[in-house]
Scaffold this motif. Structure first.
Motif, PDB file in Angstrom:
ATOM      1  N   LEU A   1       6.300  13.927   2.362  1.00  0.00           N
ATOM      2  CA  LEU A   1       6.355  12.661   1.629  1.00  0.00           C
ATOM      3  C   LEU A   1       5.007  12.335   0.998  1.00  0.00           C
ATOM      4  O   LEU A   1       4.902  12.233  -0.218  1.00  0.00           O
ATOM      5  N   SER A   2       3.952  12.165   1.831  1.00  0.00           N
ATOM      6  CA  SER A   2       2.627  11.874   1.293  1.00  0.00           C
ATOM      7  C   SER A   2       1.631  11.999   2.429  1.00  0.00           C
ATOM      8  O   SER A   2       2.012  12.120   3.577  1.00  0.00           O
ATOM      9  N   THR A   3       0.341  11.944   2.088  1.00  0.00           N
ATOM     10  CA  THR A   3      -0.671  11.867   3.129  1.00  0.00           C
ATOM     11  C   THR A   3      -0.832  10.395   3.517  1.00  0.00           C
ATOM     12  O   THR A   3      -0.381   9.515   2.802  1.00  0.00           O
ATOM     13  N   SER A   4      -1.506  10.146   4.642  1.00  0.00           N
ATOM     14  CA  SER A   4      -1.539   8.783   5.147  1.00  0.00           C
ATOM     15  C   SER A   4      -2.332   7.872   4.216  1.00  0.00           C
ATOM     16  O   SER A   4      -3.398   8.226   3.719  1.00  0.00           O
ATOM     17  N   ALA A   5      -1.785   6.687   3.991  1.00  0.00           N
ATOM     18  CA  ALA A   5      -2.385   5.749   3.049  1.00  0.00           C
ATOM     19  C   ALA A   5      -3.780   5.286   3.487  1.00  0.00           C
ATOM     20  O   ALA A   5      -4.720   5.323   2.678  1.00  0.00           O
TER      21      ALA A   5
ATOM     22  N   GLY B   1       0.790  -1.231   0.000  1.00  0.00           N
ATOM     23  CA  GLY B   1       0.000   0.000   0.000  1.00  0.00           C
ATOM     24  C   GLY B   1       0.818   1.274   0.000  1.00  0.00           C
ATOM     25  O   GLY B   1       0.384   2.295  -0.521  1.00  0.00           O
ATOM     26  N   THR B   2       1.976   1.234   0.607  1.00  0.00           N
ATOM     27  CA  THR B   2       2.737   2.463   0.788  1.00  0.00           C
ATOM     28  C   THR B   2       3.111   3.125  -0.518  1.00  0.00           C
ATOM     29  O   THR B   2       2.833   4.291  -0.737  1.00  0.00           O
ATOM     30  N   ARG B   3       3.761   2.347  -1.382  1.00  0.00           N
ATOM     31  CA  ARG B   3       4.287   2.970  -2.579  1.00  0.00           C
ATOM     32  C   ARG B   3       3.177   3.556  -3.442  1.00  0.00           C
ATOM     33  O   ARG B   3       3.325   4.620  -4.011  1.00  0.00           O
ATOM     34  N   ALA B   4       2.018   2.843  -3.494  1.00  0.00           N
ATOM     35  CA  ALA B   4       0.931   3.297  -4.350  1.00  0.00           C
ATOM     36  C   ALA B   4       0.302   4.594  -3.852  1.00  0.00           C
ATOM     37  O   ALA B   4      -0.456   5.225  -4.568  1.00  0.00           O
TER      38      ALA B   4
ATOM     39  N   LEU C   1       6.941   0.273  12.298  1.00  0.00           N
ATOM     40  CA  LEU C   1       5.596  -0.203  12.632  1.00  0.00           C
ATOM     41  C   LEU C   1       4.575  -0.047  11.511  1.00  0.00           C
ATOM     42  O   LEU C   1       3.837  -0.981  11.213  1.00  0.00           O
ATOM     43  N   ALA C   2       4.498   1.136  10.905  1.00  0.00           N
ATOM     44  CA  ALA C   2       3.399   1.422   9.981  1.00  0.00           C
ATOM     45  C   ALA C   2       3.844   2.475   8.991  1.00  0.00           C
ATOM     46  O   ALA C   2       3.685   3.662   9.214  1.00  0.00           O
ATOM     47  N   THR C   3       4.399   2.001   7.876  1.00  0.00           N
ATOM     48  CA  THR C   3       4.972   2.918   6.896  1.00  0.00           C
ATOM     49  C   THR C   3       3.969   3.946   6.390  1.00  0.00           C
ATOM     50  O   THR C   3       4.246   5.136   6.339  1.00  0.00           O
ATOM     51  N   GLY C   4       2.783   3.467   6.016  1.00  0.00           N
ATOM     52  CA  GLY C   4       1.842   4.353   5.335  1.00  0.00           C
ATOM     53  C   GLY C   4       1.066   5.298   6.239  1.00  0.00           C
ATOM     54  O   GLY C   4       0.350   6.153   5.754  1.00  0.00           O
ATOM     55  N   PHE C   5       1.186   5.108   7.561  1.00  0.00           N
ATOM     56  CA  PHE C   5       0.413   5.963   8.457  1.00  0.00           C
ATOM     57  C   PHE C   5       0.908   7.406   8.432  1.00  0.00           C
ATOM     58  O   PHE C   5       0.176   8.330   8.719  1.00  0.00           O
TER      59      PHE C   5
END
Lengths: 477, 477
Positions: free
Chosen positions: A349-353, A146-149, B322-326
């Motif tokens: 970097l980005s908003t939360s996935a 999920g992160t990269r997308a 713990l949670a990359t996308g958070f």
């Protein structure tokens, strides 16, 4: 193009028609409207439809019912009374507003105050259950990839949903020019940064959303503040003058339901704005976070609808309409899309996935339009309740600017009133307002304040309005 | 202070003891260790405990078992071999790295590549089920008042949990000096912004995390790049010289498991660093996002542990552990805490409320330390598997820097190799690396690259390492 006037349920079409007639002067204050039966016969609608339309207009404060007599047009609203800022164009070599705003935002943070100064809509208006379900669904499906997308430009299904909403209004915005941001505030900041370097000149409104003034200070820009009208928006003659006199790099405008004024620039104004910007090759940062909260039959178009050259960076958000705390906004950035992605990759970097995915999930469920429909009606009723209460208890010299959208009322008090003083006095009693000093770099709006009318109308808020009136009275005495 | 050496299960204590003996030269490569029975008798531990300790050391590559013969010390690791940058102190009047980095980050975005260039740990290592449950719990409880409580400095229970983790290591950090941010990247950017104005001088490492170089470019700062050692971190003599020669406003260091090098500054170095900064009244931005990923018995302390004057802005994150996308990080900002809150309020407003609440919920469940324990062991095994494979197939002239924490390997190739060229060549075959050019403003690390060793060791990754070796061979030929 906007949805045709009169879209919506039949009773809403009828209510809209009657409201337009009242606005046009066909029916004047105190006039008796046709009886339910008469109206049904005239219009061909059922008696129930006519009754619903009248009840809607009554809830919105346009008409009043008198037992045994029928429905009458209610006293006129204030928005037609005009106050133009005295100085139409004001150059600001240095902007310094932050310390003051920060004190105010911190001071009003107490959880139990009547937050009439808040910029957020009453969160109880949002579909928390549906959002929670979307969040839970997304949580179950969280993929390790999920992160990269979700890196800039952001979650693809979410960008596609947003592009579809533009398309529904006849606007051709590709998912590729949309960048998902941490609320509209990040969108606006990144837009400004992508277009300017320290020392550059930009145009802002007067009064302006304080976020604009803060961003200008933070990025060490110079600004020309252009007089903005509570009904029609920016003074375009003054803008033209500024574009001729200063090397402007970007303009920052709220074209729809302006914060704090409430006004909306008419379509003709938006077209002229675009023509001026094209002539001077200047980009527009269009802050349109309240556009969905229209009370009329269709949404006002953003200026971007007339943009053929990718010159408009249109900033939107779900914070004011759906989910305040999610911090999800976007910018349809035209030719700046790539530059903005780079700036975001460097700063947050980005908003939360999960937040992006949860909103994408919610939007895919097609509940958003229904929610917006209800939200608009509720906001209109609440705003009108506040409006009436203020009209009733504030001194007659107060001018209340009521706009047909959004949830702010802009209130001008007599010149001798200082709303910063009023702010501190009210805070002692657990009431906040947003004083005029927040919306400019000087004291020109010190006698004005913005009021959040999204709260449900109850005795506590009624008491707060009465108490504000008393505090104003003390200053007047 | 760190947890006492030898904390953890008995077999881990024993393994740690043996590892330290191997490090100290008590046991040398090829030496036969005491048999299981001998060791049990000597140590007083059970046979099973000794077996577990030996198996752990074997899985980590410290020892090998030979059937019928016993356990032997495996070939030595490379980290002792040293390469010092030639120029110890390098002034950079202008930093321009962004365009290059952005091209690289975009190019490596394909979902099906072997992402050895990625900065993120393998997301399958994270406790997705537990986080999903936390998210679902939070979703059910979402309160309408949630928004205001999550504005800067951020969710109070989350800040308290973070403060408790500092306390557990003997560090006195108040929840009030902690600001929750959108990952450590926002923390670092806001910290830099709060301490500097355009044109100011700052100190960075060489090589440096590219985020530092990007931030310096973005904020239009000047930098002195100080030689940084793959084992012990920054050259403090060169730092002292820079502090005397330039009007430095802030230093940006990764003191623990440096990105990209892997090195950790010893405690004595950290104490000297703090003394130097105090003498010159300079603030430290300490980027410590890998500190929890130690392979030894206890965590290395951050330099902040010796900070008595609120001079250190210690930046942490859950993204790597713990949670990359958070996108949840923080800064323990000392005397800058208030300034940083203001900057955040102006730029992104806050991080998303459900993400903050979900992490607070997860941390309250006391699973984090257990998860970290497993994560450290897994990362150590994976990193060592990559290390061994590289040692096996790369040319003997390649130097592989292995650190006892984090998940990066820093690989120095012969000078004639250009890793930017290697990057583009490998990308054609679906493999990414992080070339040395990403970590400096010039070509001084063009023969180096960083490799992400957090991926599970399998035939696909094995093939990727072999292919990289072949591509290096082609350039050497």
């Amino acid at each position: 193009m906007p949805a045709g006037r009169g879209a919506g349920a039949k009773y809403e079409q009828l209510a809209w028609q009657l409201r337009e007639q009242i606005r046009a002067g066909t029916w004047r204050v105190g006039d008796r409207l046709p009886s339910l039966r008469q109206k049904a016969e005239q219009s061909g609608f059922s008696l129930m439809t006519v009754l619903s339309a009248y009840q809607l207009l009554e809830s919105q404060g346009w008409i009043v019912s008198r037992p045994q007599s029928g429905y009458f047009v209610a006293p006129a609203r204030e928005s037609a009374r005009e106050t133009l800022p005295r100085q139409r164009l004001q150059p600001l070599q240095e902007v310094d507003i932050n310390a003051f705003i920060f004190d105010l935002l911190q001071a009003g943070d107490a959880p139990d105050c009547v937050a009439l100064g808040s910029a957020f809509p009453d969160a109880s208006l949002f579909p928390r259950q549906q959002l929670a379900r979307a969040l839970a669904r997304v949580a179950r499906q969280m993929l390790p990839t999920g992160t990269r997308a979700n890196l800039p430009p952001g979650c693809e299904p979410l960008r596609r949903s947003i592009a579809q909403r533009y398309a529904a209004r006849g606007m051709d915005v590709s998912p590729d020019e949309i960048v998902i941001t941490s609320g509209a505030l990040e969108a606006l900041n990144l837009s400004l940064q992508s277009l300017t370097a320290p020392g550059d000149w930009v145009v802002v409104e007067s009064p302006a959303f304080y976020g604009a003034l803060q961003a200008i200070e933070r990025h060490r820009l110079k600004a020309v503040a252009i007089a903005t009208h509570p009904r029609d928006g920016m003074d375009l003659d003054a803008l033209e003058q500024a574009l001729c006199q200063y090397p402007i790099k970007a303009c920052w405008l709220m074209t729809n339901f302006h914060n704090p004024l409430g006004g909306t620039m008419p379509d003709a104004g938006k077209q002229r704005l675009l023509a001026l910007l094209a002539e001077h090759r200047v980009a527009l940062i269009e802050d349109d976070v309240y556009g969905e909260l229209y009370f009329g039959a269709g949404p006002p178009l953003p200026a971007k609808a007339w943009d053929r050259e990718g010159r408009v960076l249109h900033c939107g958000s779900f914070s004011k309409t759906l989910a305040t705390g999610f911090r999800i906004g976007w910018v349809a950035a035209g030719r700046q899309a790539q530059a903005i992605q780079r700036l975001q990759l460097m700063s947050t970097l980005s908003t939360s996935a999960p937040m992006q995915l949860a909103l994408a999930d919610y939007l895919a469920g097609h509940h958003y339009d229904k929610h917006l429909h209800t939200l608009r009606r509720t906001l209109e009723q609440r705003k009108h309740a506040f409006y009436r209460a203020i009209q009733r208890v504030f001194p007659p010299s107060a001018r209340v600017h009521y706009a047909e959208g959004g949830y702010f009322l802009w209130i001008e008090l007599p010149e001798q009133i200082c709303t910063t003083r009023l702010y501190w006095r009210a805070l002692e009693e657990g009431i906040t307002i947003a004083p005029g000093r927040m919306f400019a770099t000087d004291e020109r709006y010190r006698h004005c304040f913005r009021l959040n009318a999204s709260l449900s109308w109850n005795s506590r808020n009624d008491a707060a309005i009465r108490r504000l009136a008393e505090l104003i009275g003390e200053q007047l005495a």
